[in-house]
Design a protein around this motif. Structure first.
Motif, PDB file in Angstrom:
ATOM      1  N   GLY A   1       0.796  -1.228   0.000  1.00  0.00           N
ATOM      2  CA  GLY A   1       0.000   0.000   0.000  1.00  0.00           C
ATOM      3  C   GLY A   1       0.822   1.268   0.000  1.00  0.00           C
ATOM      4  O   GLY A   1       2.049   1.244  -0.117  1.00  0.00           O
ATOM      5  N   LEU A   2       0.112   2.401   0.148  1.00  0.00           N
ATOM      6  CA  LEU A   2       0.767   3.711   0.183  1.00  0.00           C
ATOM      7  C   LEU A   2       1.675   3.792   1.407  1.00  0.00           C
ATOM      8  O   LEU A   2       1.343   3.292   2.480  1.00  0.00           O
ATOM      9  N   THR A   3       2.819   4.445   1.236  1.00  0.00           N
ATOM     10  CA  THR A   3       3.691   4.698   2.380  1.00  0.00           C
ATOM     11  C   THR A   3       3.100   5.846   3.201  1.00  0.00           C
ATOM     12  O   THR A   3       2.211   6.575   2.753  1.00  0.00           O
ATOM     13  N   TYR A   4       3.643   6.012   4.387  1.00  0.00           N
ATOM     14  CA  TYR A   4       3.258   7.115   5.264  1.00  0.00           C
ATOM     15  C   TYR A   4       3.433   8.452   4.541  1.00  0.00           C
ATOM     16  O   TYR A   4       2.544   9.291   4.527  1.00  0.00           O
ATOM     17  N   ARG A   5       4.552   8.616   3.872  1.00  0.00           N
ATOM     18  CA  ARG A   5       4.811   9.890   3.199  1.00  0.00           C
ATOM     19  C   ARG A   5       3.922  10.060   1.958  1.00  0.00           C
ATOM     20  O   ARG A   5       3.491  11.170   1.672  1.00  0.00           O
ATOM     21  N   GLU A   6       3.659   8.994   1.232  1.00  0.00           N
ATOM     22  CA  GLU A   6       2.762   9.151   0.063  1.00  0.00           C
ATOM     23  C   GLU A   6       1.379   9.616   0.508  1.00  0.00           C
ATOM     24  O   GLU A   6       0.760  10.463  -0.140  1.00  0.00           O
ATOM     25  N   GLY A   7       0.915   9.066   1.630  1.00  0.00           N
ATOM     26  CA  GLY A   7      -0.373   9.497   2.171  1.00  0.00           C
ATOM     27  C   GLY A   7      -0.351  10.964   2.555  1.00  0.00           C
ATOM     28  O   GLY A   7      -1.234  11.744   2.175  1.00  0.00           O
ATOM     29  N   HIS A   8       0.678  11.348   3.302  1.00  0.00           N
ATOM     30  CA  HIS A   8       0.761  12.757   3.714  1.00  0.00           C
ATOM     31  C   HIS A   8       0.930  13.684   2.517  1.00  0.00           C
ATOM     32  O   HIS A   8       0.308  14.736   2.454  1.00  0.00           O
ATOM     33  N   LEU A   9       1.787  13.293   1.571  1.00  0.00           N
ATOM     34  CA  LEU A   9       2.017  14.152   0.401  1.00  0.00           C
ATOM     35  C   LEU A   9       0.700  14.408  -0.331  1.00  0.00           C
ATOM     36  O   LEU A   9       0.386  15.548  -0.687  1.00  0.00           O
ATOM     37  N   LEU A  10      -0.087  13.352  -0.521  1.00  0.00           N
ATOM     38  CA  LEU A  10      -1.373  13.547  -1.198  1.00  0.00           C
ATOM     39  C   LEU A  10      -2.250  14.518  -0.411  1.00  0.00           C
ATOM     40  O   LEU A  10      -2.840  15.448  -0.986  1.00  0.00           O
ATOM     41  N   MET A  11      -2.317  14.355   0.900  1.00  0.00           N
ATOM     42  CA  MET A  11      -3.143  15.239   1.720  1.00  0.00           C
ATOM     43  C   MET A  11      -2.609  16.679   1.691  1.00  0.00           C
ATOM     44  O   MET A  11      -3.365  17.643   1.626  1.00  0.00           O
ATOM     45  N   GLU A  12      -1.287  16.835   1.734  1.00  0.00           N
ATOM     46  CA  GLU A  12      -0.678  18.174   1.703  1.00  0.00           C
ATOM     47  C   GLU A  12      -0.964  18.878   0.386  1.00  0.00           C
ATOM     48  O   GLU A  12      -1.280  20.074   0.355  1.00  0.00           O
ATOM     49  N   LEU A  13      -0.846  18.133  -0.716  1.00  0.00           N
ATOM     50  CA  LEU A  13      -1.099  18.736  -2.029  1.00  0.00           C
ATOM     51  C   LEU A  13      -2.577  19.096  -2.179  1.00  0.00           C
ATOM     52  O   LEU A  13      -2.924  20.161  -2.697  1.00  0.00           O
ATOM     53  N   LEU A  14      -3.463  18.213  -1.700  1.00  0.00           N
ATOM     54  CA  LEU A  14      -4.900  18.513  -1.761  1.00  0.00           C
ATOM     55  C   LEU A  14      -5.218  19.731  -0.910  1.00  0.00           C
ATOM     56  O   LEU A  14      -6.035  20.581  -1.280  1.00  0.00           O
ATOM     57  N   SER A  15      -4.570  19.844   0.234  1.00  0.00           N
ATOM     58  CA  SER A  15      -4.771  20.993   1.104  1.00  0.00           C
ATOM     59  C   SER A  15      -4.347  22.282   0.399  1.00  0.00           C
ATOM     60  O   SER A  15      -5.072  23.280   0.393  1.00  0.00           O
ATOM     61  N   GLU A  16      -3.174  22.258  -0.241  1.00  0.00           N
ATOM     62  CA  GLU A  16      -2.682  23.443  -0.953  1.00  0.00           C
ATOM     63  C   GLU A  16      -3.606  23.844  -2.090  1.00  0.00           C
ATOM     64  O   GLU A  16      -3.684  25.015  -2.438  1.00  0.00           O
ATOM     65  N   SER A  17      -4.308  22.869  -2.664  1.00  0.00           N
ATOM     66  CA  SER A  17      -5.217  23.192  -3.776  1.00  0.00           C
ATOM     67  C   SER A  17      -6.375  24.055  -3.280  1.00  0.00           C
ATOM     68  O   SER A  17      -6.991  24.789  -4.051  1.00  0.00           O
ATOM     69  N   GLY A  18      -6.689  23.962  -1.987  1.00  0.00           N
ATOM     70  CA  GLY A  18      -7.769  24.755  -1.406  1.00  0.00           C
ATOM     71  C   GLY A  18      -9.148  24.346  -1.900  1.00  0.00           C
ATOM     72  O   GLY A  18     -10.119  25.080  -1.716  1.00  0.00           O
ATOM     73  N   ARG A  19      -9.273  23.186  -2.513  1.00  0.00           N
ATOM     74  CA  ARG A  19     -10.535  22.840  -3.177  1.00  0.00           C
ATOM     75  C   ARG A  19     -11.348  21.776  -2.455  1.00  0.00           C
ATOM     76  O   ARG A  19     -12.489  21.512  -2.830  1.00  0.00           O
ATOM     77  N   VAL A  20     -10.769  21.140  -1.438  1.00  0.00           N
ATOM     78  CA  VAL A  20     -11.486  20.051  -0.764  1.00  0.00           C
ATOM     79  C   VAL A  20     -12.466  20.639   0.252  1.00  0.00           C
ATOM     80  O   VAL A  20     -12.108  21.495   1.058  1.00  0.00           O
ATOM     81  N   THR A  21     -13.720  20.197   0.190  1.00  0.00           N
ATOM     82  CA  THR A  21     -14.771  20.778   1.032  1.00  0.00           C
ATOM     83  C   THR A  21     -15.319  19.805   2.080  1.00  0.00           C
ATOM     84  O   THR A  21     -16.134  20.201   2.920  1.00  0.00           O
ATOM     85  N   SER A  22     -14.903  18.531   2.042  1.00  0.00           N
ATOM     86  CA  SER A  22     -15.375  17.564   3.039  1.00  0.00           C
ATOM     87  C   SER A  22     -14.503  16.314   2.991  1.00  0.00           C
ATOM     88  O   SER A  22     -13.818  16.061   1.999  1.00  0.00           O
ATOM     89  N   MET A  23     -14.554  15.526   4.084  1.00  0.00           N
ATOM     90  CA  MET A  23     -13.701  14.329   4.168  1.00  0.00           C
ATOM     91  C   MET A  23     -14.354  13.246   5.025  1.00  0.00           C
ATOM     92  O   MET A  23     -15.022  13.544   6.013  1.00  0.00           O
ATOM     93  N   ASP A  24     -14.126  11.970   4.628  1.00  0.00           N
ATOM     94  CA  ASP A  24     -14.426  10.812   5.495  1.00  0.00           C
ATOM     95  C   ASP A  24     -13.111  10.158   5.901  1.00  0.00           C
ATOM     96  O   ASP A  24     -12.187  10.062   5.088  1.00  0.00           O
ATOM     97  N   ILE A  25     -13.089   9.635   7.117  1.00  0.00           N
ATOM     98  CA  ILE A  25     -12.025   8.696   7.528  1.00  0.00           C
ATOM     99  C   ILE A  25     -12.749   7.409   7.900  1.00  0.00           C
ATOM    100  O   ILE A  25     -13.586   7.410   8.805  1.00  0.00           O
ATOM    101  N   VAL A  26     -12.448   6.311   7.216  1.00  0.00           N
ATOM    102  CA  VAL A  26     -13.207   5.079   7.444  1.00  0.00           C
ATOM    103  C   VAL A  26     -12.315   3.859   7.624  1.00  0.00           C
ATOM    104  O   VAL A  26     -11.124   3.884   7.298  1.00  0.00           O
ATOM    105  N   GLU A  27     -12.945   2.792   8.125  1.00  0.00           N
ATOM    106  CA  GLU A  27     -12.355   1.442   8.205  1.00  0.00           C
ATOM    107  C   GLU A  27     -11.216   1.306   9.217  1.00  0.00           C
ATOM    108  O   GLU A  27     -10.403   0.388   9.115  1.00  0.00           O
TER     109      GLU A  27
END
Ligand code: DIR
Ligand code: MN
Ligand code: MN
Ligand code: MN
Length: 299
Positions: free
Chosen positions: A245-271
């Motif tokens: 699966g995704l590494t710790y850093r790949e997960g964070h990098l995706l979240m950091e880049l999505l955050s910088e985009s300023g476009r995410v309006t909601s989130m689920d954390i599941v499972e």
């Protein structure tokens, strides 16, 4: 930003017990405090009421295990999310991934009862694109994306009335486990899925860029983050661990880049499954992912 947390402590959609404790584990890992430390105003709305499997009949209907109580919980989650004021960021906590039929619908219907187009970024080891016919298990946590796009049992696809996700508005990332007939359905629908091979080859930066371009015209983006997208060495406490699966850093990098985009309006954390976890590690990692999506920076 105003963030509203809502838990859906349900494991009825999964093949294994324990993800009903996910919201509790995430709260214990100081989710609210982590977000307040970033300057957000956080309200915890508590949990949606979910039936206990011990107190109800399993009642498998046409290959759908626990259909009715799952629908009840999803409807309740959708109503609560849809009623939140515009500008609030709903952070919804599962629960197995069937909760996202409710949360995604609620977010799409927020401020517009007829529903709106919304981008969906599905971070998961699985594509969750089964229908009752394609599913090898009958577990509804393997069906939410298909249901959101109008495929499957009408009781599952009807949660948003006439509103459905468009397959072209969905991007999946981290994929490495797809069932045989599920693969055909996904291809037919035209959902974009970045597998782990794509992550290895292209890297997360490129995948993020392509995702933003693909979802370019959409003003709302929802991130649905299944903890099993991350490698089991990072997140051991999940119902269905899949190696590679995704590494710790790949997960964070995706979240950091999505955050910088300023476009995410909601989130689920599941499972998140505390029964299978090591000292709440998985919940702590997922709190970190939410923090990165909501503005945490290294410097
Ligand atoms: C499998 C397992 N594809 C199923 N799915 C999921 O039962 O439909 N595991 N989502 O987490
Ligand atoms: Mn999933
Ligand atoms: Mn999964
Ligand atoms: Mn699942």
């Amino acid at each position: 930003m105003n963030i509203s947390i809502l838990g859906i402590p349900m494991d009825l959609g999964a093949g294994r017990r324990g993800v009903d404790m996910g919201p509790s584990a995430l709260r214990n890992a100081h989710l609210s405090r982590a977000l307040r430390d970033l300057g957000h105003s956080v309200t915890d709305l508590g949990d949606v009421r979910v039936a206990l499997p011990e107190s109800i009949d399993k009642h498998e209907e046409g290959g759908l295990v626990f259909l009715d109580p799952i629908l009840d919980a999803c409807r309740a989650a959708a109503e609560q999310v849809a009623a939140l004021p515009e500008g609030t960021f709903p952070l919804t906590l599962g629960g197995d991934h069937s909760v996202s039929m409710g949360t995604v619908t609620g977010n799409a219907l927020r401020g517009n009862p007829a529903g709106e187009r919304m981008g969906l970024i599905w971070v998961d080891a699985h594509t969750d694109y089964n229908t009752p016919h394609s599913s090898p298990s009958g577990n509804i946590h393997g069906m939410p994306v298909a249901a959101l796009t109008g495929r499957g049992d009408p009781r599952l696809t009807g949660l948003g009335g006439d509103w459905h996700m468009r397959p072209e508005d969905i991007v999946m990332i981290g994929i490495r486990s797809v069932d045989t007939f599920e693969r055909d359905l996904l291809r037919e629908a035209g959902v974009k899925a970045y597998t782990m091979k794509d992550v290895d080859q292209l890297g997360m930066t490129r995948i993020h860029e392509e995702t933003m371009e693909r979802l370019g015209g959409l003003s709302r983006l929802h991130v649905s983050f299944d903890a099993d997208a991350l490698d089991p060495s990072v997140c051991p406490g999940v119902g269905t661990p899949v190696p590679g699966g995704l590494t710790y850093r790949e997960g964070h990098l995706l979240m950091e880049l999505l955050s910088e985009s300023g476009r995410v309006t909601s989130m689920d954390i599941v499972e998140v499954n505390p029964i299978l976890d090591t000292r709440n590690q998985t919940a702590e990692v997922m709190v970190g992912m939410a923090a990165s999506l909501l503005g945490q920076r290294i410097l």
